[in-house]
Design a protein around this motif. Sequence first.
Motif, PDB file in Angstrom:
ATOM      1  N   VAL A 128      37.065  -2.392 -40.355  1.00 32.80           N
ATOM      2  CA  VAL A 128      37.948  -1.274 -40.707  1.00 32.80           C
ATOM      3  C   VAL A 128      37.090  -0.156 -41.294  1.00 32.80           C
ATOM      4  O   VAL A 128      35.981  -0.388 -41.797  1.00 32.80           O
ATOM      5  CB  VAL A 128      39.038  -1.684 -41.723  1.00 32.80           C
ATOM      6  CG1 VAL A 128      40.014  -2.659 -41.097  1.00 32.80           C
ATOM      7  CG2 VAL A 128      38.415  -2.269 -42.980  1.00 32.80           C
ATOM      8  N   ALA A 129      37.616   1.073 -41.204  1.00 32.95           N
ATOM      9  CA  ALA A 129      36.888   2.242 -41.700  1.00 32.95           C
ATOM     10  C   ALA A 129      37.748   3.004 -42.688  1.00 32.95           C
ATOM     11  O   ALA A 129      38.967   3.138 -42.514  1.00 32.95           O
ATOM     12  CB  ALA A 129      36.494   3.149 -40.540  1.00 32.95           C
ATOM     13  N   ALA A 130      37.105   3.514 -43.738  1.00 35.64           N
ATOM     14  CA  ALA A 130      37.761   4.385 -44.717  1.00 35.64           C
ATOM     15  C   ALA A 130      36.830   5.570 -44.938  1.00 35.64           C
ATOM     16  O   ALA A 130      35.872   5.479 -45.717  1.00 35.64           O
ATOM     17  CB  ALA A 130      38.026   3.645 -46.022  1.00 35.64           C
ATOM     18  N   ALA A 131      37.080   6.672 -44.224  1.00 41.00           N
ATOM     19  CA  ALA A 131      36.213   7.849 -44.302  1.00 41.00           C
ATOM     20  C   ALA A 131      37.048   9.068 -44.669  1.00 41.00           C
ATOM     21  O   ALA A 131      38.032   9.371 -43.992  1.00 41.00           O
ATOM     22  CB  ALA A 131      35.500   8.072 -42.967  1.00 41.00           C
ATOM     23  N   ARG A 132      36.653   9.749 -45.741  1.00 39.79           N
ATOM     24  CA  ARG A 132      37.380  10.923 -46.208  1.00 39.79           C
ATOM     25  C   ARG A 132      36.413  12.080 -46.432  1.00 39.79           C
ATOM     26  O   ARG A 132      35.399  11.931 -47.128  1.00 39.79           O
ATOM     27  CB  ARG A 132      38.130  10.616 -47.501  1.00 39.79           C
ATOM     28  CG  ARG A 132      39.034  11.740 -47.979  1.00 39.79           C
ATOM     29  CD  ARG A 132      39.903  11.271 -49.133  1.00 39.79           C
ATOM     30  NE  ARG A 132      40.781  12.304 -49.630  1.00 39.79           N
ATOM     31  CZ  ARG A 132      41.940  12.657 -49.086  1.00 39.79           C
ATOM     32  NH1 ARG A 132      42.350  12.037 -47.999  1.00 39.79           N
ATOM     33  NH2 ARG A 132      42.686  13.614 -49.600  1.00 39.79           N
ATOM     34  N   SER A 133      36.726  13.228 -45.869  1.00 41.48           N
ATOM     35  CA  SER A 133      35.854  14.396 -45.973  1.00 41.48           C
ATOM     36  C   SER A 133      35.605  14.770 -47.428  1.00 41.48           C
ATOM     37  O   SER A 133      36.540  14.877 -48.221  1.00 41.48           O
ATOM     38  CB  SER A 133      36.478  15.594 -45.247  1.00 41.48           C
ATOM     39  OG  SER A 133      36.627  15.346 -43.878  1.00 41.48           O
ATOM     40  N   GLY A 134      34.342  14.975 -47.747  1.00 41.97           N
ATOM     41  CA  GLY A 134      33.993  15.435 -49.084  1.00 41.97           C
ATOM     42  C   GLY A 134      34.120  14.402 -50.176  1.00 41.97           C
ATOM     43  O   GLY A 134      33.986  14.735 -51.353  1.00 41.97           O
ATOM     44  N   CYS A 135      34.357  13.146 -49.805  1.00 38.41           N
ATOM     45  CA  CYS A 135      34.540  12.099 -50.814  1.00 38.41           C
ATOM     46  C   CYS A 135      33.555  10.957 -50.554  1.00 38.41           C
ATOM     47  O   CYS A 135      33.823  10.067 -49.733  1.00 38.41           O
ATOM     48  CB  CYS A 135      35.971  11.553 -50.781  1.00 38.41           C
ATOM     49  SG  CYS A 135      37.229  12.733 -51.321  1.00 38.41           S
ATOM     50  N   PRO A 136      32.420  10.936 -51.225  1.00 43.05           N
ATOM     51  CA  PRO A 136      31.486   9.826 -51.063  1.00 43.05           C
ATOM     52  C   PRO A 136      32.083   8.541 -51.625  1.00 43.05           C
ATOM     53  O   PRO A 136      33.026   8.582 -52.427  1.00 43.05           O
ATOM     54  CB  PRO A 136      30.263  10.273 -51.876  1.00 43.05           C
ATOM     55  CG  PRO A 136      30.817  11.212 -52.897  1.00 43.05           C
ATOM     56  CD  PRO A 136      31.957  11.921 -52.226  1.00 43.05           C
ATOM     57  N   PRO A 137      31.548   7.384 -51.245  1.00 45.86           N
ATOM     58  CA  PRO A 137      32.105   6.100 -51.704  1.00 45.86           C
ATOM     59  C   PRO A 137      31.694   5.800 -53.138  1.00 45.86           C
ATOM     60  O   PRO A 137      30.890   4.900 -53.409  1.00 45.86           O
ATOM     61  CB  PRO A 137      31.513   5.107 -50.707  1.00 45.86           C
ATOM     62  CG  PRO A 137      30.208   5.716 -50.315  1.00 45.86           C
ATOM     63  CD  PRO A 137      30.441   7.193 -50.292  1.00 45.86           C
ATOM     64  N   VAL A 138      32.268   6.535 -54.051  1.00 47.16           N
ATOM     65  CA  VAL A 138      31.975   6.406 -55.480  1.00 47.16           C
ATOM     66  C   VAL A 138      33.308   6.376 -56.220  1.00 47.16           C
ATOM     67  O   VAL A 138      34.098   7.324 -56.111  1.00 47.16           O
ATOM     68  CB  VAL A 138      31.112   7.575 -55.984  1.00 47.16           C
ATOM     69  CG1 VAL A 138      30.798   7.405 -57.458  1.00 47.16           C
ATOM     70  CG2 VAL A 138      29.833   7.692 -55.161  1.00 47.16           C
ATOM     71  N   ILE A 139      33.566   5.323 -56.955  1.00 42.70           N
ATOM     72  CA  ILE A 139      34.865   5.188 -57.612  1.00 42.70           C
ATOM     73  C   ILE A 139      34.916   6.025 -58.897  1.00 42.70           C
ATOM     74  O   ILE A 139      33.908   6.227 -59.565  1.00 42.70           O
ATOM     75  CB  ILE A 139      35.204   3.707 -57.906  1.00 42.70           C
ATOM     76  CG1 ILE A 139      34.119   3.050 -58.746  1.00 42.70           C
ATOM     77  CG2 ILE A 139      35.420   2.944 -56.611  1.00 42.70           C
ATOM     78  CD1 ILE A 139      34.420   1.606 -59.120  1.00 42.70           C
ATOM     79  N   GLY A 140      36.114   6.507 -59.207  1.00 44.28           N
ATOM     80  CA  GLY A 140      36.354   7.178 -60.478  1.00 44.28           C
ATOM     81  C   GLY A 140      35.912   8.619 -60.565  1.00 44.28           C
ATOM     82  O   GLY A 140      35.771   9.148 -61.669  1.00 44.28           O
ATOM     83  N   VAL A 141      35.680   9.291 -59.419  1.00 43.39           N
ATOM     84  CA  VAL A 141      35.252  10.691 -59.478  1.00 43.39           C
ATOM     85  C   VAL A 141      36.134  11.548 -58.577  1.00 43.39           C
ATOM     86  O   VAL A 141      36.663  11.089 -57.559  1.00 43.39           O
ATOM     87  CB  VAL A 141      33.779  10.858 -59.054  1.00 43.39           C
ATOM     88  CG1 VAL A 141      32.858  10.089 -59.983  1.00 43.39           C
ATOM     89  CG2 VAL A 141      33.559  10.460 -57.603  1.00 43.39           C
ATOM     90  N   ASN A 142      36.294  12.805 -58.972  1.00 41.97           N
ATOM     91  CA  ASN A 142      36.994  13.809 -58.174  1.00 41.97           C
ATOM     92  C   ASN A 142      36.081  15.000 -57.948  1.00 41.97           C
ATOM     93  O   ASN A 142      35.110  15.207 -58.687  1.00 41.97           O
ATOM     94  CB  ASN A 142      38.274  14.271 -58.873  1.00 41.97           C
ATOM     95  CG  ASN A 142      39.443  13.338 -58.633  1.00 41.97           C
ATOM     96  OD1 ASN A 142      39.685  12.900 -57.506  1.00 41.97           O
ATOM     97  ND2 ASN A 142      40.173  13.011 -59.692  1.00 41.97           N
ATOM     98  N   ARG A 143      36.412  15.808 -56.945  1.00 40.60           N
ATOM     99  CA  ARG A 143      35.665  17.026 -56.671  1.00 40.60           C
ATOM    100  C   ARG A 143      36.183  18.148 -57.567  1.00 40.60           C
ATOM    101  O   ARG A 143      37.335  18.557 -57.467  1.00 40.60           O
ATOM    102  CB  ARG A 143      35.828  17.428 -55.209  1.00 40.60           C
ATOM    103  CG  ARG A 143      35.104  16.537 -54.224  1.00 40.60           C
ATOM    104  CD  ARG A 143      33.619  16.844 -54.160  1.00 40.60           C
ATOM    105  NE  ARG A 143      33.372  18.171 -53.647  1.00 40.60           N
ATOM    106  CZ  ARG A 143      33.283  18.467 -52.356  1.00 40.60           C
ATOM    107  NH1 ARG A 143      33.414  17.512 -51.450  1.00 40.60           N
ATOM    108  NH2 ARG A 143      33.038  19.694 -51.961  1.00 40.60           N
ATOM    109  N   ALA A 144      35.316  18.676 -58.432  1.00 37.92           N
ATOM    110  CA  ALA A 144      35.710  19.788 -59.290  1.00 37.92           C
ATOM    111  C   ALA A 144      35.756  21.097 -58.525  1.00 37.92           C
ATOM    112  O   ALA A 144      36.398  22.057 -58.953  1.00 37.92           O
ATOM    113  CB  ALA A 144      34.733  19.911 -60.462  1.00 37.92           C
ATOM    114  N   ASP A 145      35.069  21.151 -57.378  1.00 34.71           N
ATOM    115  CA  ASP A 145      35.029  22.376 -56.589  1.00 34.71           C
ATOM    116  C   ASP A 145      36.132  22.413 -55.535  1.00 34.71           C
ATOM    117  O   ASP A 145      36.141  23.303 -54.684  1.00 34.71           O
ATOM    118  CB  ASP A 145      33.662  22.523 -55.917  1.00 34.71           C
ATOM    119  CG  ASP A 145      33.298  21.309 -55.067  1.00 34.71           C
ATOM    120  OD1 ASP A 145      33.545  20.173 -55.520  1.00 34.71           O
ATOM    121  OD2 ASP A 145      32.770  21.496 -53.965  1.00 34.71           O
TER     122      ASP A 145
END
Length: 658
Positions: A442-459
């Motif tokens: 299975v694949a879980a790929a999201r633009s601009g979201c590296p596989p790192v838990i607990g973080v959001n994009r501030a930009d």
Amino acid sequence: MSFSHRHDIDGLRAIAVLPVVFGHAGITGFSGGFVGVDVFFVISGYLITAVILTQLDNGTFSLSDFYLRRVRRLLPALFFVIAATSCLCWVLMPPADFEAFGRSSLSVLTLWSNIWLWQNTGDYFGAAAEITPLLHTWSLAVEEQFYLVFPAFLIAVARFPAKWRFRLIASATIIAAAFSIFATFEHPTASFYLMPTRVWEFGGGALIAAAPNYSPTRRWAAAVVSSGLVMIVLSVITYDSTVPTPGVNALLPVAGAMLVIYGGQQANVVSGLLASRSFVYIGLLSYSLYLWHWPVQVAFRLVSGVYHLPLSLGAASIILSFLLAALTYALVEQPMRSKTSAMKTYGVLSGGLVALGGLSAVVILGAGLPQRMNSAAFSVYSAATERPHIHQACMDRALAEGPCRLGRQTGAPSLLVWGDSHAGAALPAFQAWTTAHGTAAVAAARSGCPPVIGVNRADRALTHGCAAANSAVIAFLREHSEIQKVVLAARWPLVFSGERSVGEAGGRQRFVSTVGAPVEMSQAFAATVSHLRMMGKEVLILGPVPEMGLDLPRAYFARTRLGLDLRTLELPDDPSSRLGKAEVILRQIASKHGAYFQPLFDAKPEQINLLLTHMPLLYADDDHLSEEGALRVVLPPFAVAMRQVKSGAPIRIISLAE
């Protein structure tokens, strides 16, 4: 009140346009050059208010004459530049881009290009914007929309005494500024483009024009003008693409422009400098220069593939823009403004409107007119840029919608691929491997979201939801204990440094925790790997793909159309340095937490050159792999890595040539 032409304001136009042109060309020190547009809005507000109120007081105001002057001022040069840009795009743009140009051109002609750009291009500083030839027309649309409503407002307030006019304009400006500040915080992209959040900038100029007999003393005039210029310069050199505007950040350049105009009402040495021949000439060219600079720079970007132009190309674009502006001012602007009757003006411009509108319609209905180009070149470009089916099916698909399966479509999956858009671009490689081995994944790929838990994009907007999406992946792994292997892939150099590669469009990538605190991404990723290992998962970290720093498919297409060799392309920077720094971090994290690390590429000069010139093209843009690239760059080392993960043998680097 009375009004007379002020040459220092012509000079202020030069102060406004030069930062825009230099900033867009990538000249150091002009990162906030976009505030020149704010200065233009203040100038427009001042001049329009001064002229209309003077004519209303004298009983000579005519709405038809007002719009005739605006039409003569804006449309002849605009139509000429659109026509020339259409020819340029005919040559340099592939069909999808050319069709988008046709739609943007039609939006310019119908006075809503700012809305179209907001909805279709998005971020003014993003990659899509950098190759949108009519991007700069958003400000013209704002100005034109302002002209549709502002005269009626002035007619309404003109019946009041001068002090009350000023108070009414001041009240409206303050309310509009408050709205802009709120809207820019909540909806920064929309606020950048749309007229309602810019009204107060025109209002700033209107306030100076409507002020009843207020002007500085001769003693203080130079200091006032100097202070205003300093404020404008400060915003130019300290602002950049990460500073949201308009809103509160536009106060500095707007207030600066207001002070320059206000102080210039009294003769002084600084305003005299602005009124000098050089500044005035550039100010007179400013409109044509503004119209030309962006299409010229887009052409340079398309041919070079580099979105942030190097100094040599930036300087060349500026020189060419000045030459074209001088010709347009002399041969188009001046004759149409001074030597044509109203009837002839409307006749010529109506014909131009119909012709350009018809051309735009043909381009749109013809889907970018693919028949105009060499079929072989178009096939190479299309193969590189078309998203594979597996990418379309899996990219940005939420796990709640059902997992996106790779390989065998039945049975329990044993492998999860998790990452950002670089993982998405590599999906054809994972699909090929799982299919060949009869494995379900299975694949879980999201633009601009590296596989790192607990973080959001501030930009990005909070709704982008990296933390939520990645938490869902962890929850999915807990629910599916049969998944024993997790493959992590991302654009690691950007994730760890936050800085984009040389030549690339876009601002910094900034990550914060779920409570808004800054995050050290290497530590956050190490914690993610540790968490997966404690869950009993085998973890394979794939190394980064070299970032070329130039849009390879578009450069190939434009250069092929011009008869230029792709092998003469020059990379804006050596990608091996960024790649190597990220690999050191990944290798250390893998070693510390018992994970596997697989480099994808041996970044030697001959290998980089092979990436650049390989046919079919290996890149879909400046940093994402094409389908061919995924199969050639990712699949071989991934296949070796999976064998060695199974056997426990050391992982080795795979050369592209193998």
